[in-house]
Design a protein around this motif. Structure first.
Motif, PDB file in Angstrom:
ATOM      1  N   PHE A 162       0.825  -1.211   0.000  1.00 24.44           N
ATOM      2  CA  PHE A 162       0.000   0.000   0.000  1.00 24.44           C
ATOM      3  C   PHE A 162       0.859   1.260   0.000  1.00 24.44           C
ATOM      4  O   PHE A 162       0.513   2.253  -0.651  1.00 24.44           O
ATOM      5  CB  PHE A 162      -0.928   0.013   1.214  1.00 24.44           C
ATOM      6  N   THR A 163       1.984   1.242   0.734  1.00 22.52           N
ATOM      7  CA  THR A 163       2.862   2.428   0.751  1.00 22.52           C
ATOM      8  C   THR A 163       3.472   2.690  -0.614  1.00 22.52           C
ATOM      9  O   THR A 163       3.877   3.819  -0.912  1.00 22.52           O
ATOM     10  CB  THR A 163       3.991   2.268   1.786  1.00 22.52           C
ATOM     11  N   ALA A 164       3.546   1.657  -1.437  1.00 22.63           N
ATOM     12  CA  ALA A 164       4.144   1.826  -2.761  1.00 22.63           C
ATOM     13  C   ALA A 164       3.141   2.275  -3.810  1.00 22.63           C
ATOM     14  O   ALA A 164       3.491   2.988  -4.749  1.00 22.63           O
ATOM     15  CB  ALA A 164       4.808   0.520  -3.206  1.00 22.63           C
ATOM     16  N   ILE A 165       1.870   1.883  -3.648  1.00 19.16           N
ATOM     17  CA  ILE A 165       0.890   2.186  -4.710  1.00 19.16           C
ATOM     18  C   ILE A 165       0.084   3.449  -4.431  1.00 19.16           C
ATOM     19  O   ILE A 165      -0.494   4.031  -5.346  1.00 19.16           O
ATOM     20  CB  ILE A 165      -0.066   0.996  -4.944  1.00 19.16           C
ATOM     21  N   PHE A 166       0.026   3.896  -3.160  1.00 20.50           N
ATOM     22  CA  PHE A 166      -0.722   5.109  -2.824  1.00 20.50           C
ATOM     23  C   PHE A 166       0.252   6.244  -2.520  1.00 20.50           C
ATOM     24  O   PHE A 166       0.950   6.212  -1.502  1.00 20.50           O
ATOM     25  CB  PHE A 166      -1.638   4.871  -1.623  1.00 20.50           C
ATOM     26  N   PRO A 167       0.330   7.269  -3.372  1.00 19.47           N
ATOM     27  CA  PRO A 167       1.291   8.366  -3.176  1.00 19.47           C
ATOM     28  C   PRO A 167       1.109   9.105  -1.857  1.00 19.47           C
ATOM     29  O   PRO A 167       2.070   9.650  -1.309  1.00 19.47           O
ATOM     30  CB  PRO A 167       0.998   9.299  -4.366  1.00 19.47           C
ATOM     31  N   GLN A 168      -0.106   9.127  -1.309  1.00 20.54           N
ATOM     32  CA  GLN A 168      -0.359   9.852  -0.070  1.00 20.54           C
ATOM     33  C   GLN A 168       0.359   9.241   1.127  1.00 20.54           C
ATOM     34  O   GLN A 168       0.523   9.898   2.157  1.00 20.54           O
ATOM     35  CB  GLN A 168      -1.873   9.885   0.230  1.00 20.54           C
ATOM     36  N   ALA A 198       2.863  10.181  10.458  1.00 18.83           N
ATOM     37  CA  ALA A 198       1.870   9.163  10.086  1.00 18.83           C
ATOM     38  C   ALA A 198       2.378   8.270   8.959  1.00 18.83           C
ATOM     39  O   ALA A 198       2.112   7.063   8.935  1.00 18.83           O
ATOM     40  CB  ALA A 198       0.558   9.845   9.675  1.00 18.83           C
ATOM     41  N   GLN A 199       3.104   8.863   8.022  1.00 15.94           N
ATOM     42  CA  GLN A 199       3.660   8.087   6.909  1.00 15.94           C
ATOM     43  C   GLN A 199       4.716   7.103   7.411  1.00 15.94           C
ATOM     44  O   GLN A 199       4.769   5.954   6.958  1.00 15.94           O
ATOM     45  CB  GLN A 199       4.247   9.041   5.870  1.00 15.94           C
ATOM     46  N   LEU A 200       5.547   7.559   8.337  1.00 20.67           N
ATOM     47  CA  LEU A 200       6.558   6.667   8.909  1.00 20.67           C
ATOM     48  C   LEU A 200       5.905   5.572   9.743  1.00 20.67           C
ATOM     49  O   LEU A 200       6.358   4.419   9.732  1.00 20.67           O
ATOM     50  CB  LEU A 200       7.540   7.471   9.763  1.00 20.67           C
ATOM     51  N   MET A 201       4.841   5.912  10.480  1.00 21.68           N
ATOM     52  CA  MET A 201       4.164   4.913  11.305  1.00 21.68           C
ATOM     53  C   MET A 201       3.563   3.807  10.434  1.00 21.68           C
ATOM     54  O   MET A 201       3.606   2.632  10.799  1.00 21.68           O
ATOM     55  CB  MET A 201       3.062   5.575  12.136  1.00 21.68           C
ATOM     56  N   LEU A 202       3.005   4.167   9.284  1.00 21.00           N
ATOM     57  CA  LEU A 202       2.458   3.148   8.386  1.00 21.00           C
ATOM     58  C   LEU A 202       3.567   2.245   7.863  1.00 21.00           C
ATOM     59  O   LEU A 202       3.417   1.013   7.802  1.00 21.00           O
ATOM     60  CB  LEU A 202       1.729   3.816   7.221  1.00 21.00           C
ATOM     61  N   LEU A 203       4.693   2.854   7.481  1.00 20.35           N
ATOM     62  CA  LEU A 203       5.831   2.072   7.011  1.00 20.35           C
ATOM     63  C   LEU A 203       6.341   1.137   8.098  1.00 20.35           C
ATOM     64  O   LEU A 203       6.578  -0.054   7.867  1.00 20.35           O
ATOM     65  CB  LEU A 203       6.944   3.010   6.552  1.00 20.35           C
ATOM     66  N   PHE A 204       6.498   1.680   9.319  1.00 20.15           N
ATOM     67  CA  PHE A 204       7.022   0.873  10.421  1.00 20.15           C
ATOM     68  C   PHE A 204       6.039  -0.220  10.847  1.00 20.15           C
ATOM     69  O   PHE A 204       6.455  -1.283  11.325  1.00 20.15           O
ATOM     70  CB  PHE A 204       7.362   1.763  11.617  1.00 20.15           C
ATOM     71  N   SER A 205       4.731   0.036  10.678  1.00 19.56           N
ATOM     72  CA  SER A 205       3.756  -1.008  11.007  1.00 19.56           C
ATOM     73  C   SER A 205       3.896  -2.192  10.061  1.00 19.56           C
ATOM     74  O   SER A 205       3.733  -3.353  10.465  1.00 19.56           O
ATOM     75  CB  SER A 205       2.334  -0.446  10.943  1.00 19.56           C
TER      76      SER A 205
END
Length: 558
Positions: free
Chosen positions: A109-115, A135-142
């Motif tokens: 999801f982090t790769a396909i959604f630019p947001q 928030a972007q880092l938290m999604l990546l780290f999750s």
């Protein structure tokens, strides 16, 4: 009733013989292959993703990857205890596979959604890029966290689960079959294809008292610390009925206080069981903890080589600044050079297992050719050479970059071929083939079968500690050397000194090798045979091991 019981027992034996075997290997190995492809692919390329999509510094990205690797190697300890104590290996592997897949979906999801990422910018243009939002880092780290939790279920159990399918003690070729399995599987490690063969697997039941047993032994020994250790003829050791472990060994004698019966009336119930398991433990519980403690010195020597093996970031960044053409119009991806380490590991395992072992065993009189300790030591020595080569190659790459005018251009591609990186990858793969596989076989030989997952998880724990140490080294080196001007691990490789970084790792690895020689000489662990009888988990065999003087002594007796 006796006839019915005997029939049931016979039926169970016949059923167990129909389970396991080579027919289960396609499911297990294909499962592991898919997991490894995903794992290697992600780790090898992730530094580029963090640099170009999340705009992180090289040192920061490398530190994050070290920590991710550490988490992925610490969670197997919990997975091992969960497997051996509660759920069993198959369930833990299946659960880990599902969680790991979920983590990969989040990363996708982090790769396909630019947001989910910072606004894209061209680093090579020199523009100032926007930092990622929390928030972007938290999604990546999750995503990293979920994949680490999944690895916790897969890594410690897959090897032992595969060995369960092939382990037939009545087979005279059992030892050689298991050895070949370890050699072939140690470099491959598990997704859904595993579930398809569920009805065919041998499923060793968990030992629900294992995880609590270690803590109980420590607690009981502490409670009984005021007791004096008995003489040789003492007959008050606590062991379960029909157990052949009726007396503890003399190693780590302080723990023997945990299995001393002070008063049979106060300590034991009418059926002969301990009234308080936190004050009185069985001899077997004590010996299980002892063997775990006994391997820790050797285990600790694997931390430094793990720093080397888990380094995925810096070699990729180096390769990205070098000429990667293998043919005039074909350019090899920067992250793909790590494949040479994997190929070396794979080829060496096959050559060693099928060609060298028969030759070496004629001279060493060991069925495995070299001993566990010799293989581990050889791996440590080769890892020192790998880092020395890496330091020299980087020194030449940096000098070439400065001579060609790229001192201020970290993304400039020098004329020096990236093939110069191949030797260090090959040496690292060879070091892993010797040391990591030697560690797995060594741990597996020391523990009883019901602790196999914990034995294998020790390797993951060592890799986790190595990743933490690697992150610490990068962070300290970045902060300390930055005070003198430019950090040795600067994002601009041409201004930094990655050759000095590799040199520091070389020196630390040489010190670690000397430490290993000391531990190997003083560690009283058996070399070739298991000290536990897997046909009866309450059984321990007479085993011989070299003492400090080079003589042999019986260390366990039934």
């Amino acid at each position: 009733m006796e006839i019915s019981s005997e029939k049931t027992k016979t039926t169970q034996q016949v059923a167990s013989k129909k389970l396991g075997g080579l027919r289960t290997m396609p499911f297990i190995i294909s499962n592991e292959t898919f997991e490894k492809v995903a794992s290697f692919g992600l780790h090898a390329n992730m530094i580029m993703y963090l640099m170009f999509e999340y705009h992180l510094e090289v040192a920061t990205g490398a530190s994050i990857l070290f920590l991710w690797t550490a988490a992925s190697n610490f969670t197997p300890i919990m997975g091992a205890f969960l497997s051996d104590s509660h759920l069993g290996r198959f369930r833990v592997i299946a659960l880990g596979s599902v969680i790991s897949l979920l983590g990969m979906v989040v990363l996708w999801f982090t790769a396909i959604f630019p947001q989910t990422r910072p606004v894209h910018c061209d680093l090579q243009s020199g523009a100032k890029c926007v930092s990622p939002k929390p928030a972007q880092l938290m999604l990546l780290f999750s995503a990293f966290g979920l994949m680490s939790i999944g690895s916790g279920g897969i890594k410690p159990c897959s090897l032992a689960f595969g060995a369960d399918q092939l382990d037939k003690p009545e087979n005279p070729k059992n030892a050689s079959i298991l050895q070949s399995f370890f050699n072939c599987r140690a470099h491959v490690a598990v997704y859904y294809s595993l579930l398809f063969g569920s009805s065919l697997y041998v499923k060793v039941p968990p030992n629900k008292n294992l995880s609590a047993g270690f803590v109980q032994v420590i607690a009981a020994a502490w409670k009984n610390r005021h007791l004096d250790l008995p003489t040789k003829n003492f007959d008050g050791w606590y062991s379960l009925k029909d157990s052949k472990l009726v007396a503890p060994t003399n190693k780590l004698r302080y723990l023997n206080k945990a299995c001393m019966i002070r008063s049979r009336e106060k300590d034991l119930s009418p059926n002969g069981l301990a009234i308080d398991p936190w004050s009185l433990c069985t001899v077997r519980q004590v010996e299980e903890l002892k063997v775990l403690i006994n391997v820790l010195p050797i285990w600790s020597t694997g931390i430094m080589i793990a720093v080397i093996i888990t380094q995925h970031a810096f070699p990729v960044v180096q390769a990205n600044t070098m000429d990667r053409h293998i043919f005039p119009h074909i350019q090899m991806p920067a992250a793909s050079f790590s494949i040479f380490g994997i190929l070396t590991l794979t080829l060496w395992v096959a050559i060693y297992d099928r060609i060298l072992v028969p030759l070496i065993s004629k001279y060493t009189e060991r069925p495995r050719g070299l001993s566990f300790k010799q293989r581990m030591g050889a791996g440590l020595a080769i890892s020192c050479l790998a880092m020395a080569v890496a330091s020299e190659v980087e020194r030449r790459r940096r000098n070439t970059a400065i001579q060609e005018g790229f001192a201020n251009n970290p993304h400039g591609v020098v004329t020096m071929s990236a093939n110069w990186l191949v030797p260090q990858h090959c040496l690292t793969g060879l070091a892993e083939a010797f040391n990591a596989i030697g560690q797995i076989e060594f741990y597996y030989s020391q523990f009883p079968k019901n602790m196999s997952s914990i034995a294998v998880a020790l390797l993951s724990l060592g890799f986790g500690m190595g990743s933490l140490v690697g992150s610490l080294i990068v962070t300290v080196m970045d902060n300390v050397t930055k005070k003198g001007g430019v950090s040795w691990v600067s994002s601009n490789l041409n201004k930094g000194h990655y050759d000095y970084y590799y040199l520091v790792i070389t020196i630390l690895s040489m010190v670690n090798f000397l430490y290993y020689l000391l531990c190997s000489r003083s560690c009283g662990c058996c070399e070739d045979k298991k000290i536990w009888d897997d046909e009866d988990h309450e059984d321990m065999k007479d085993e011989e091991m070299p003492t400090k003087s080079g003589e042999y002594a019986v260390v366990f007796s039934a």
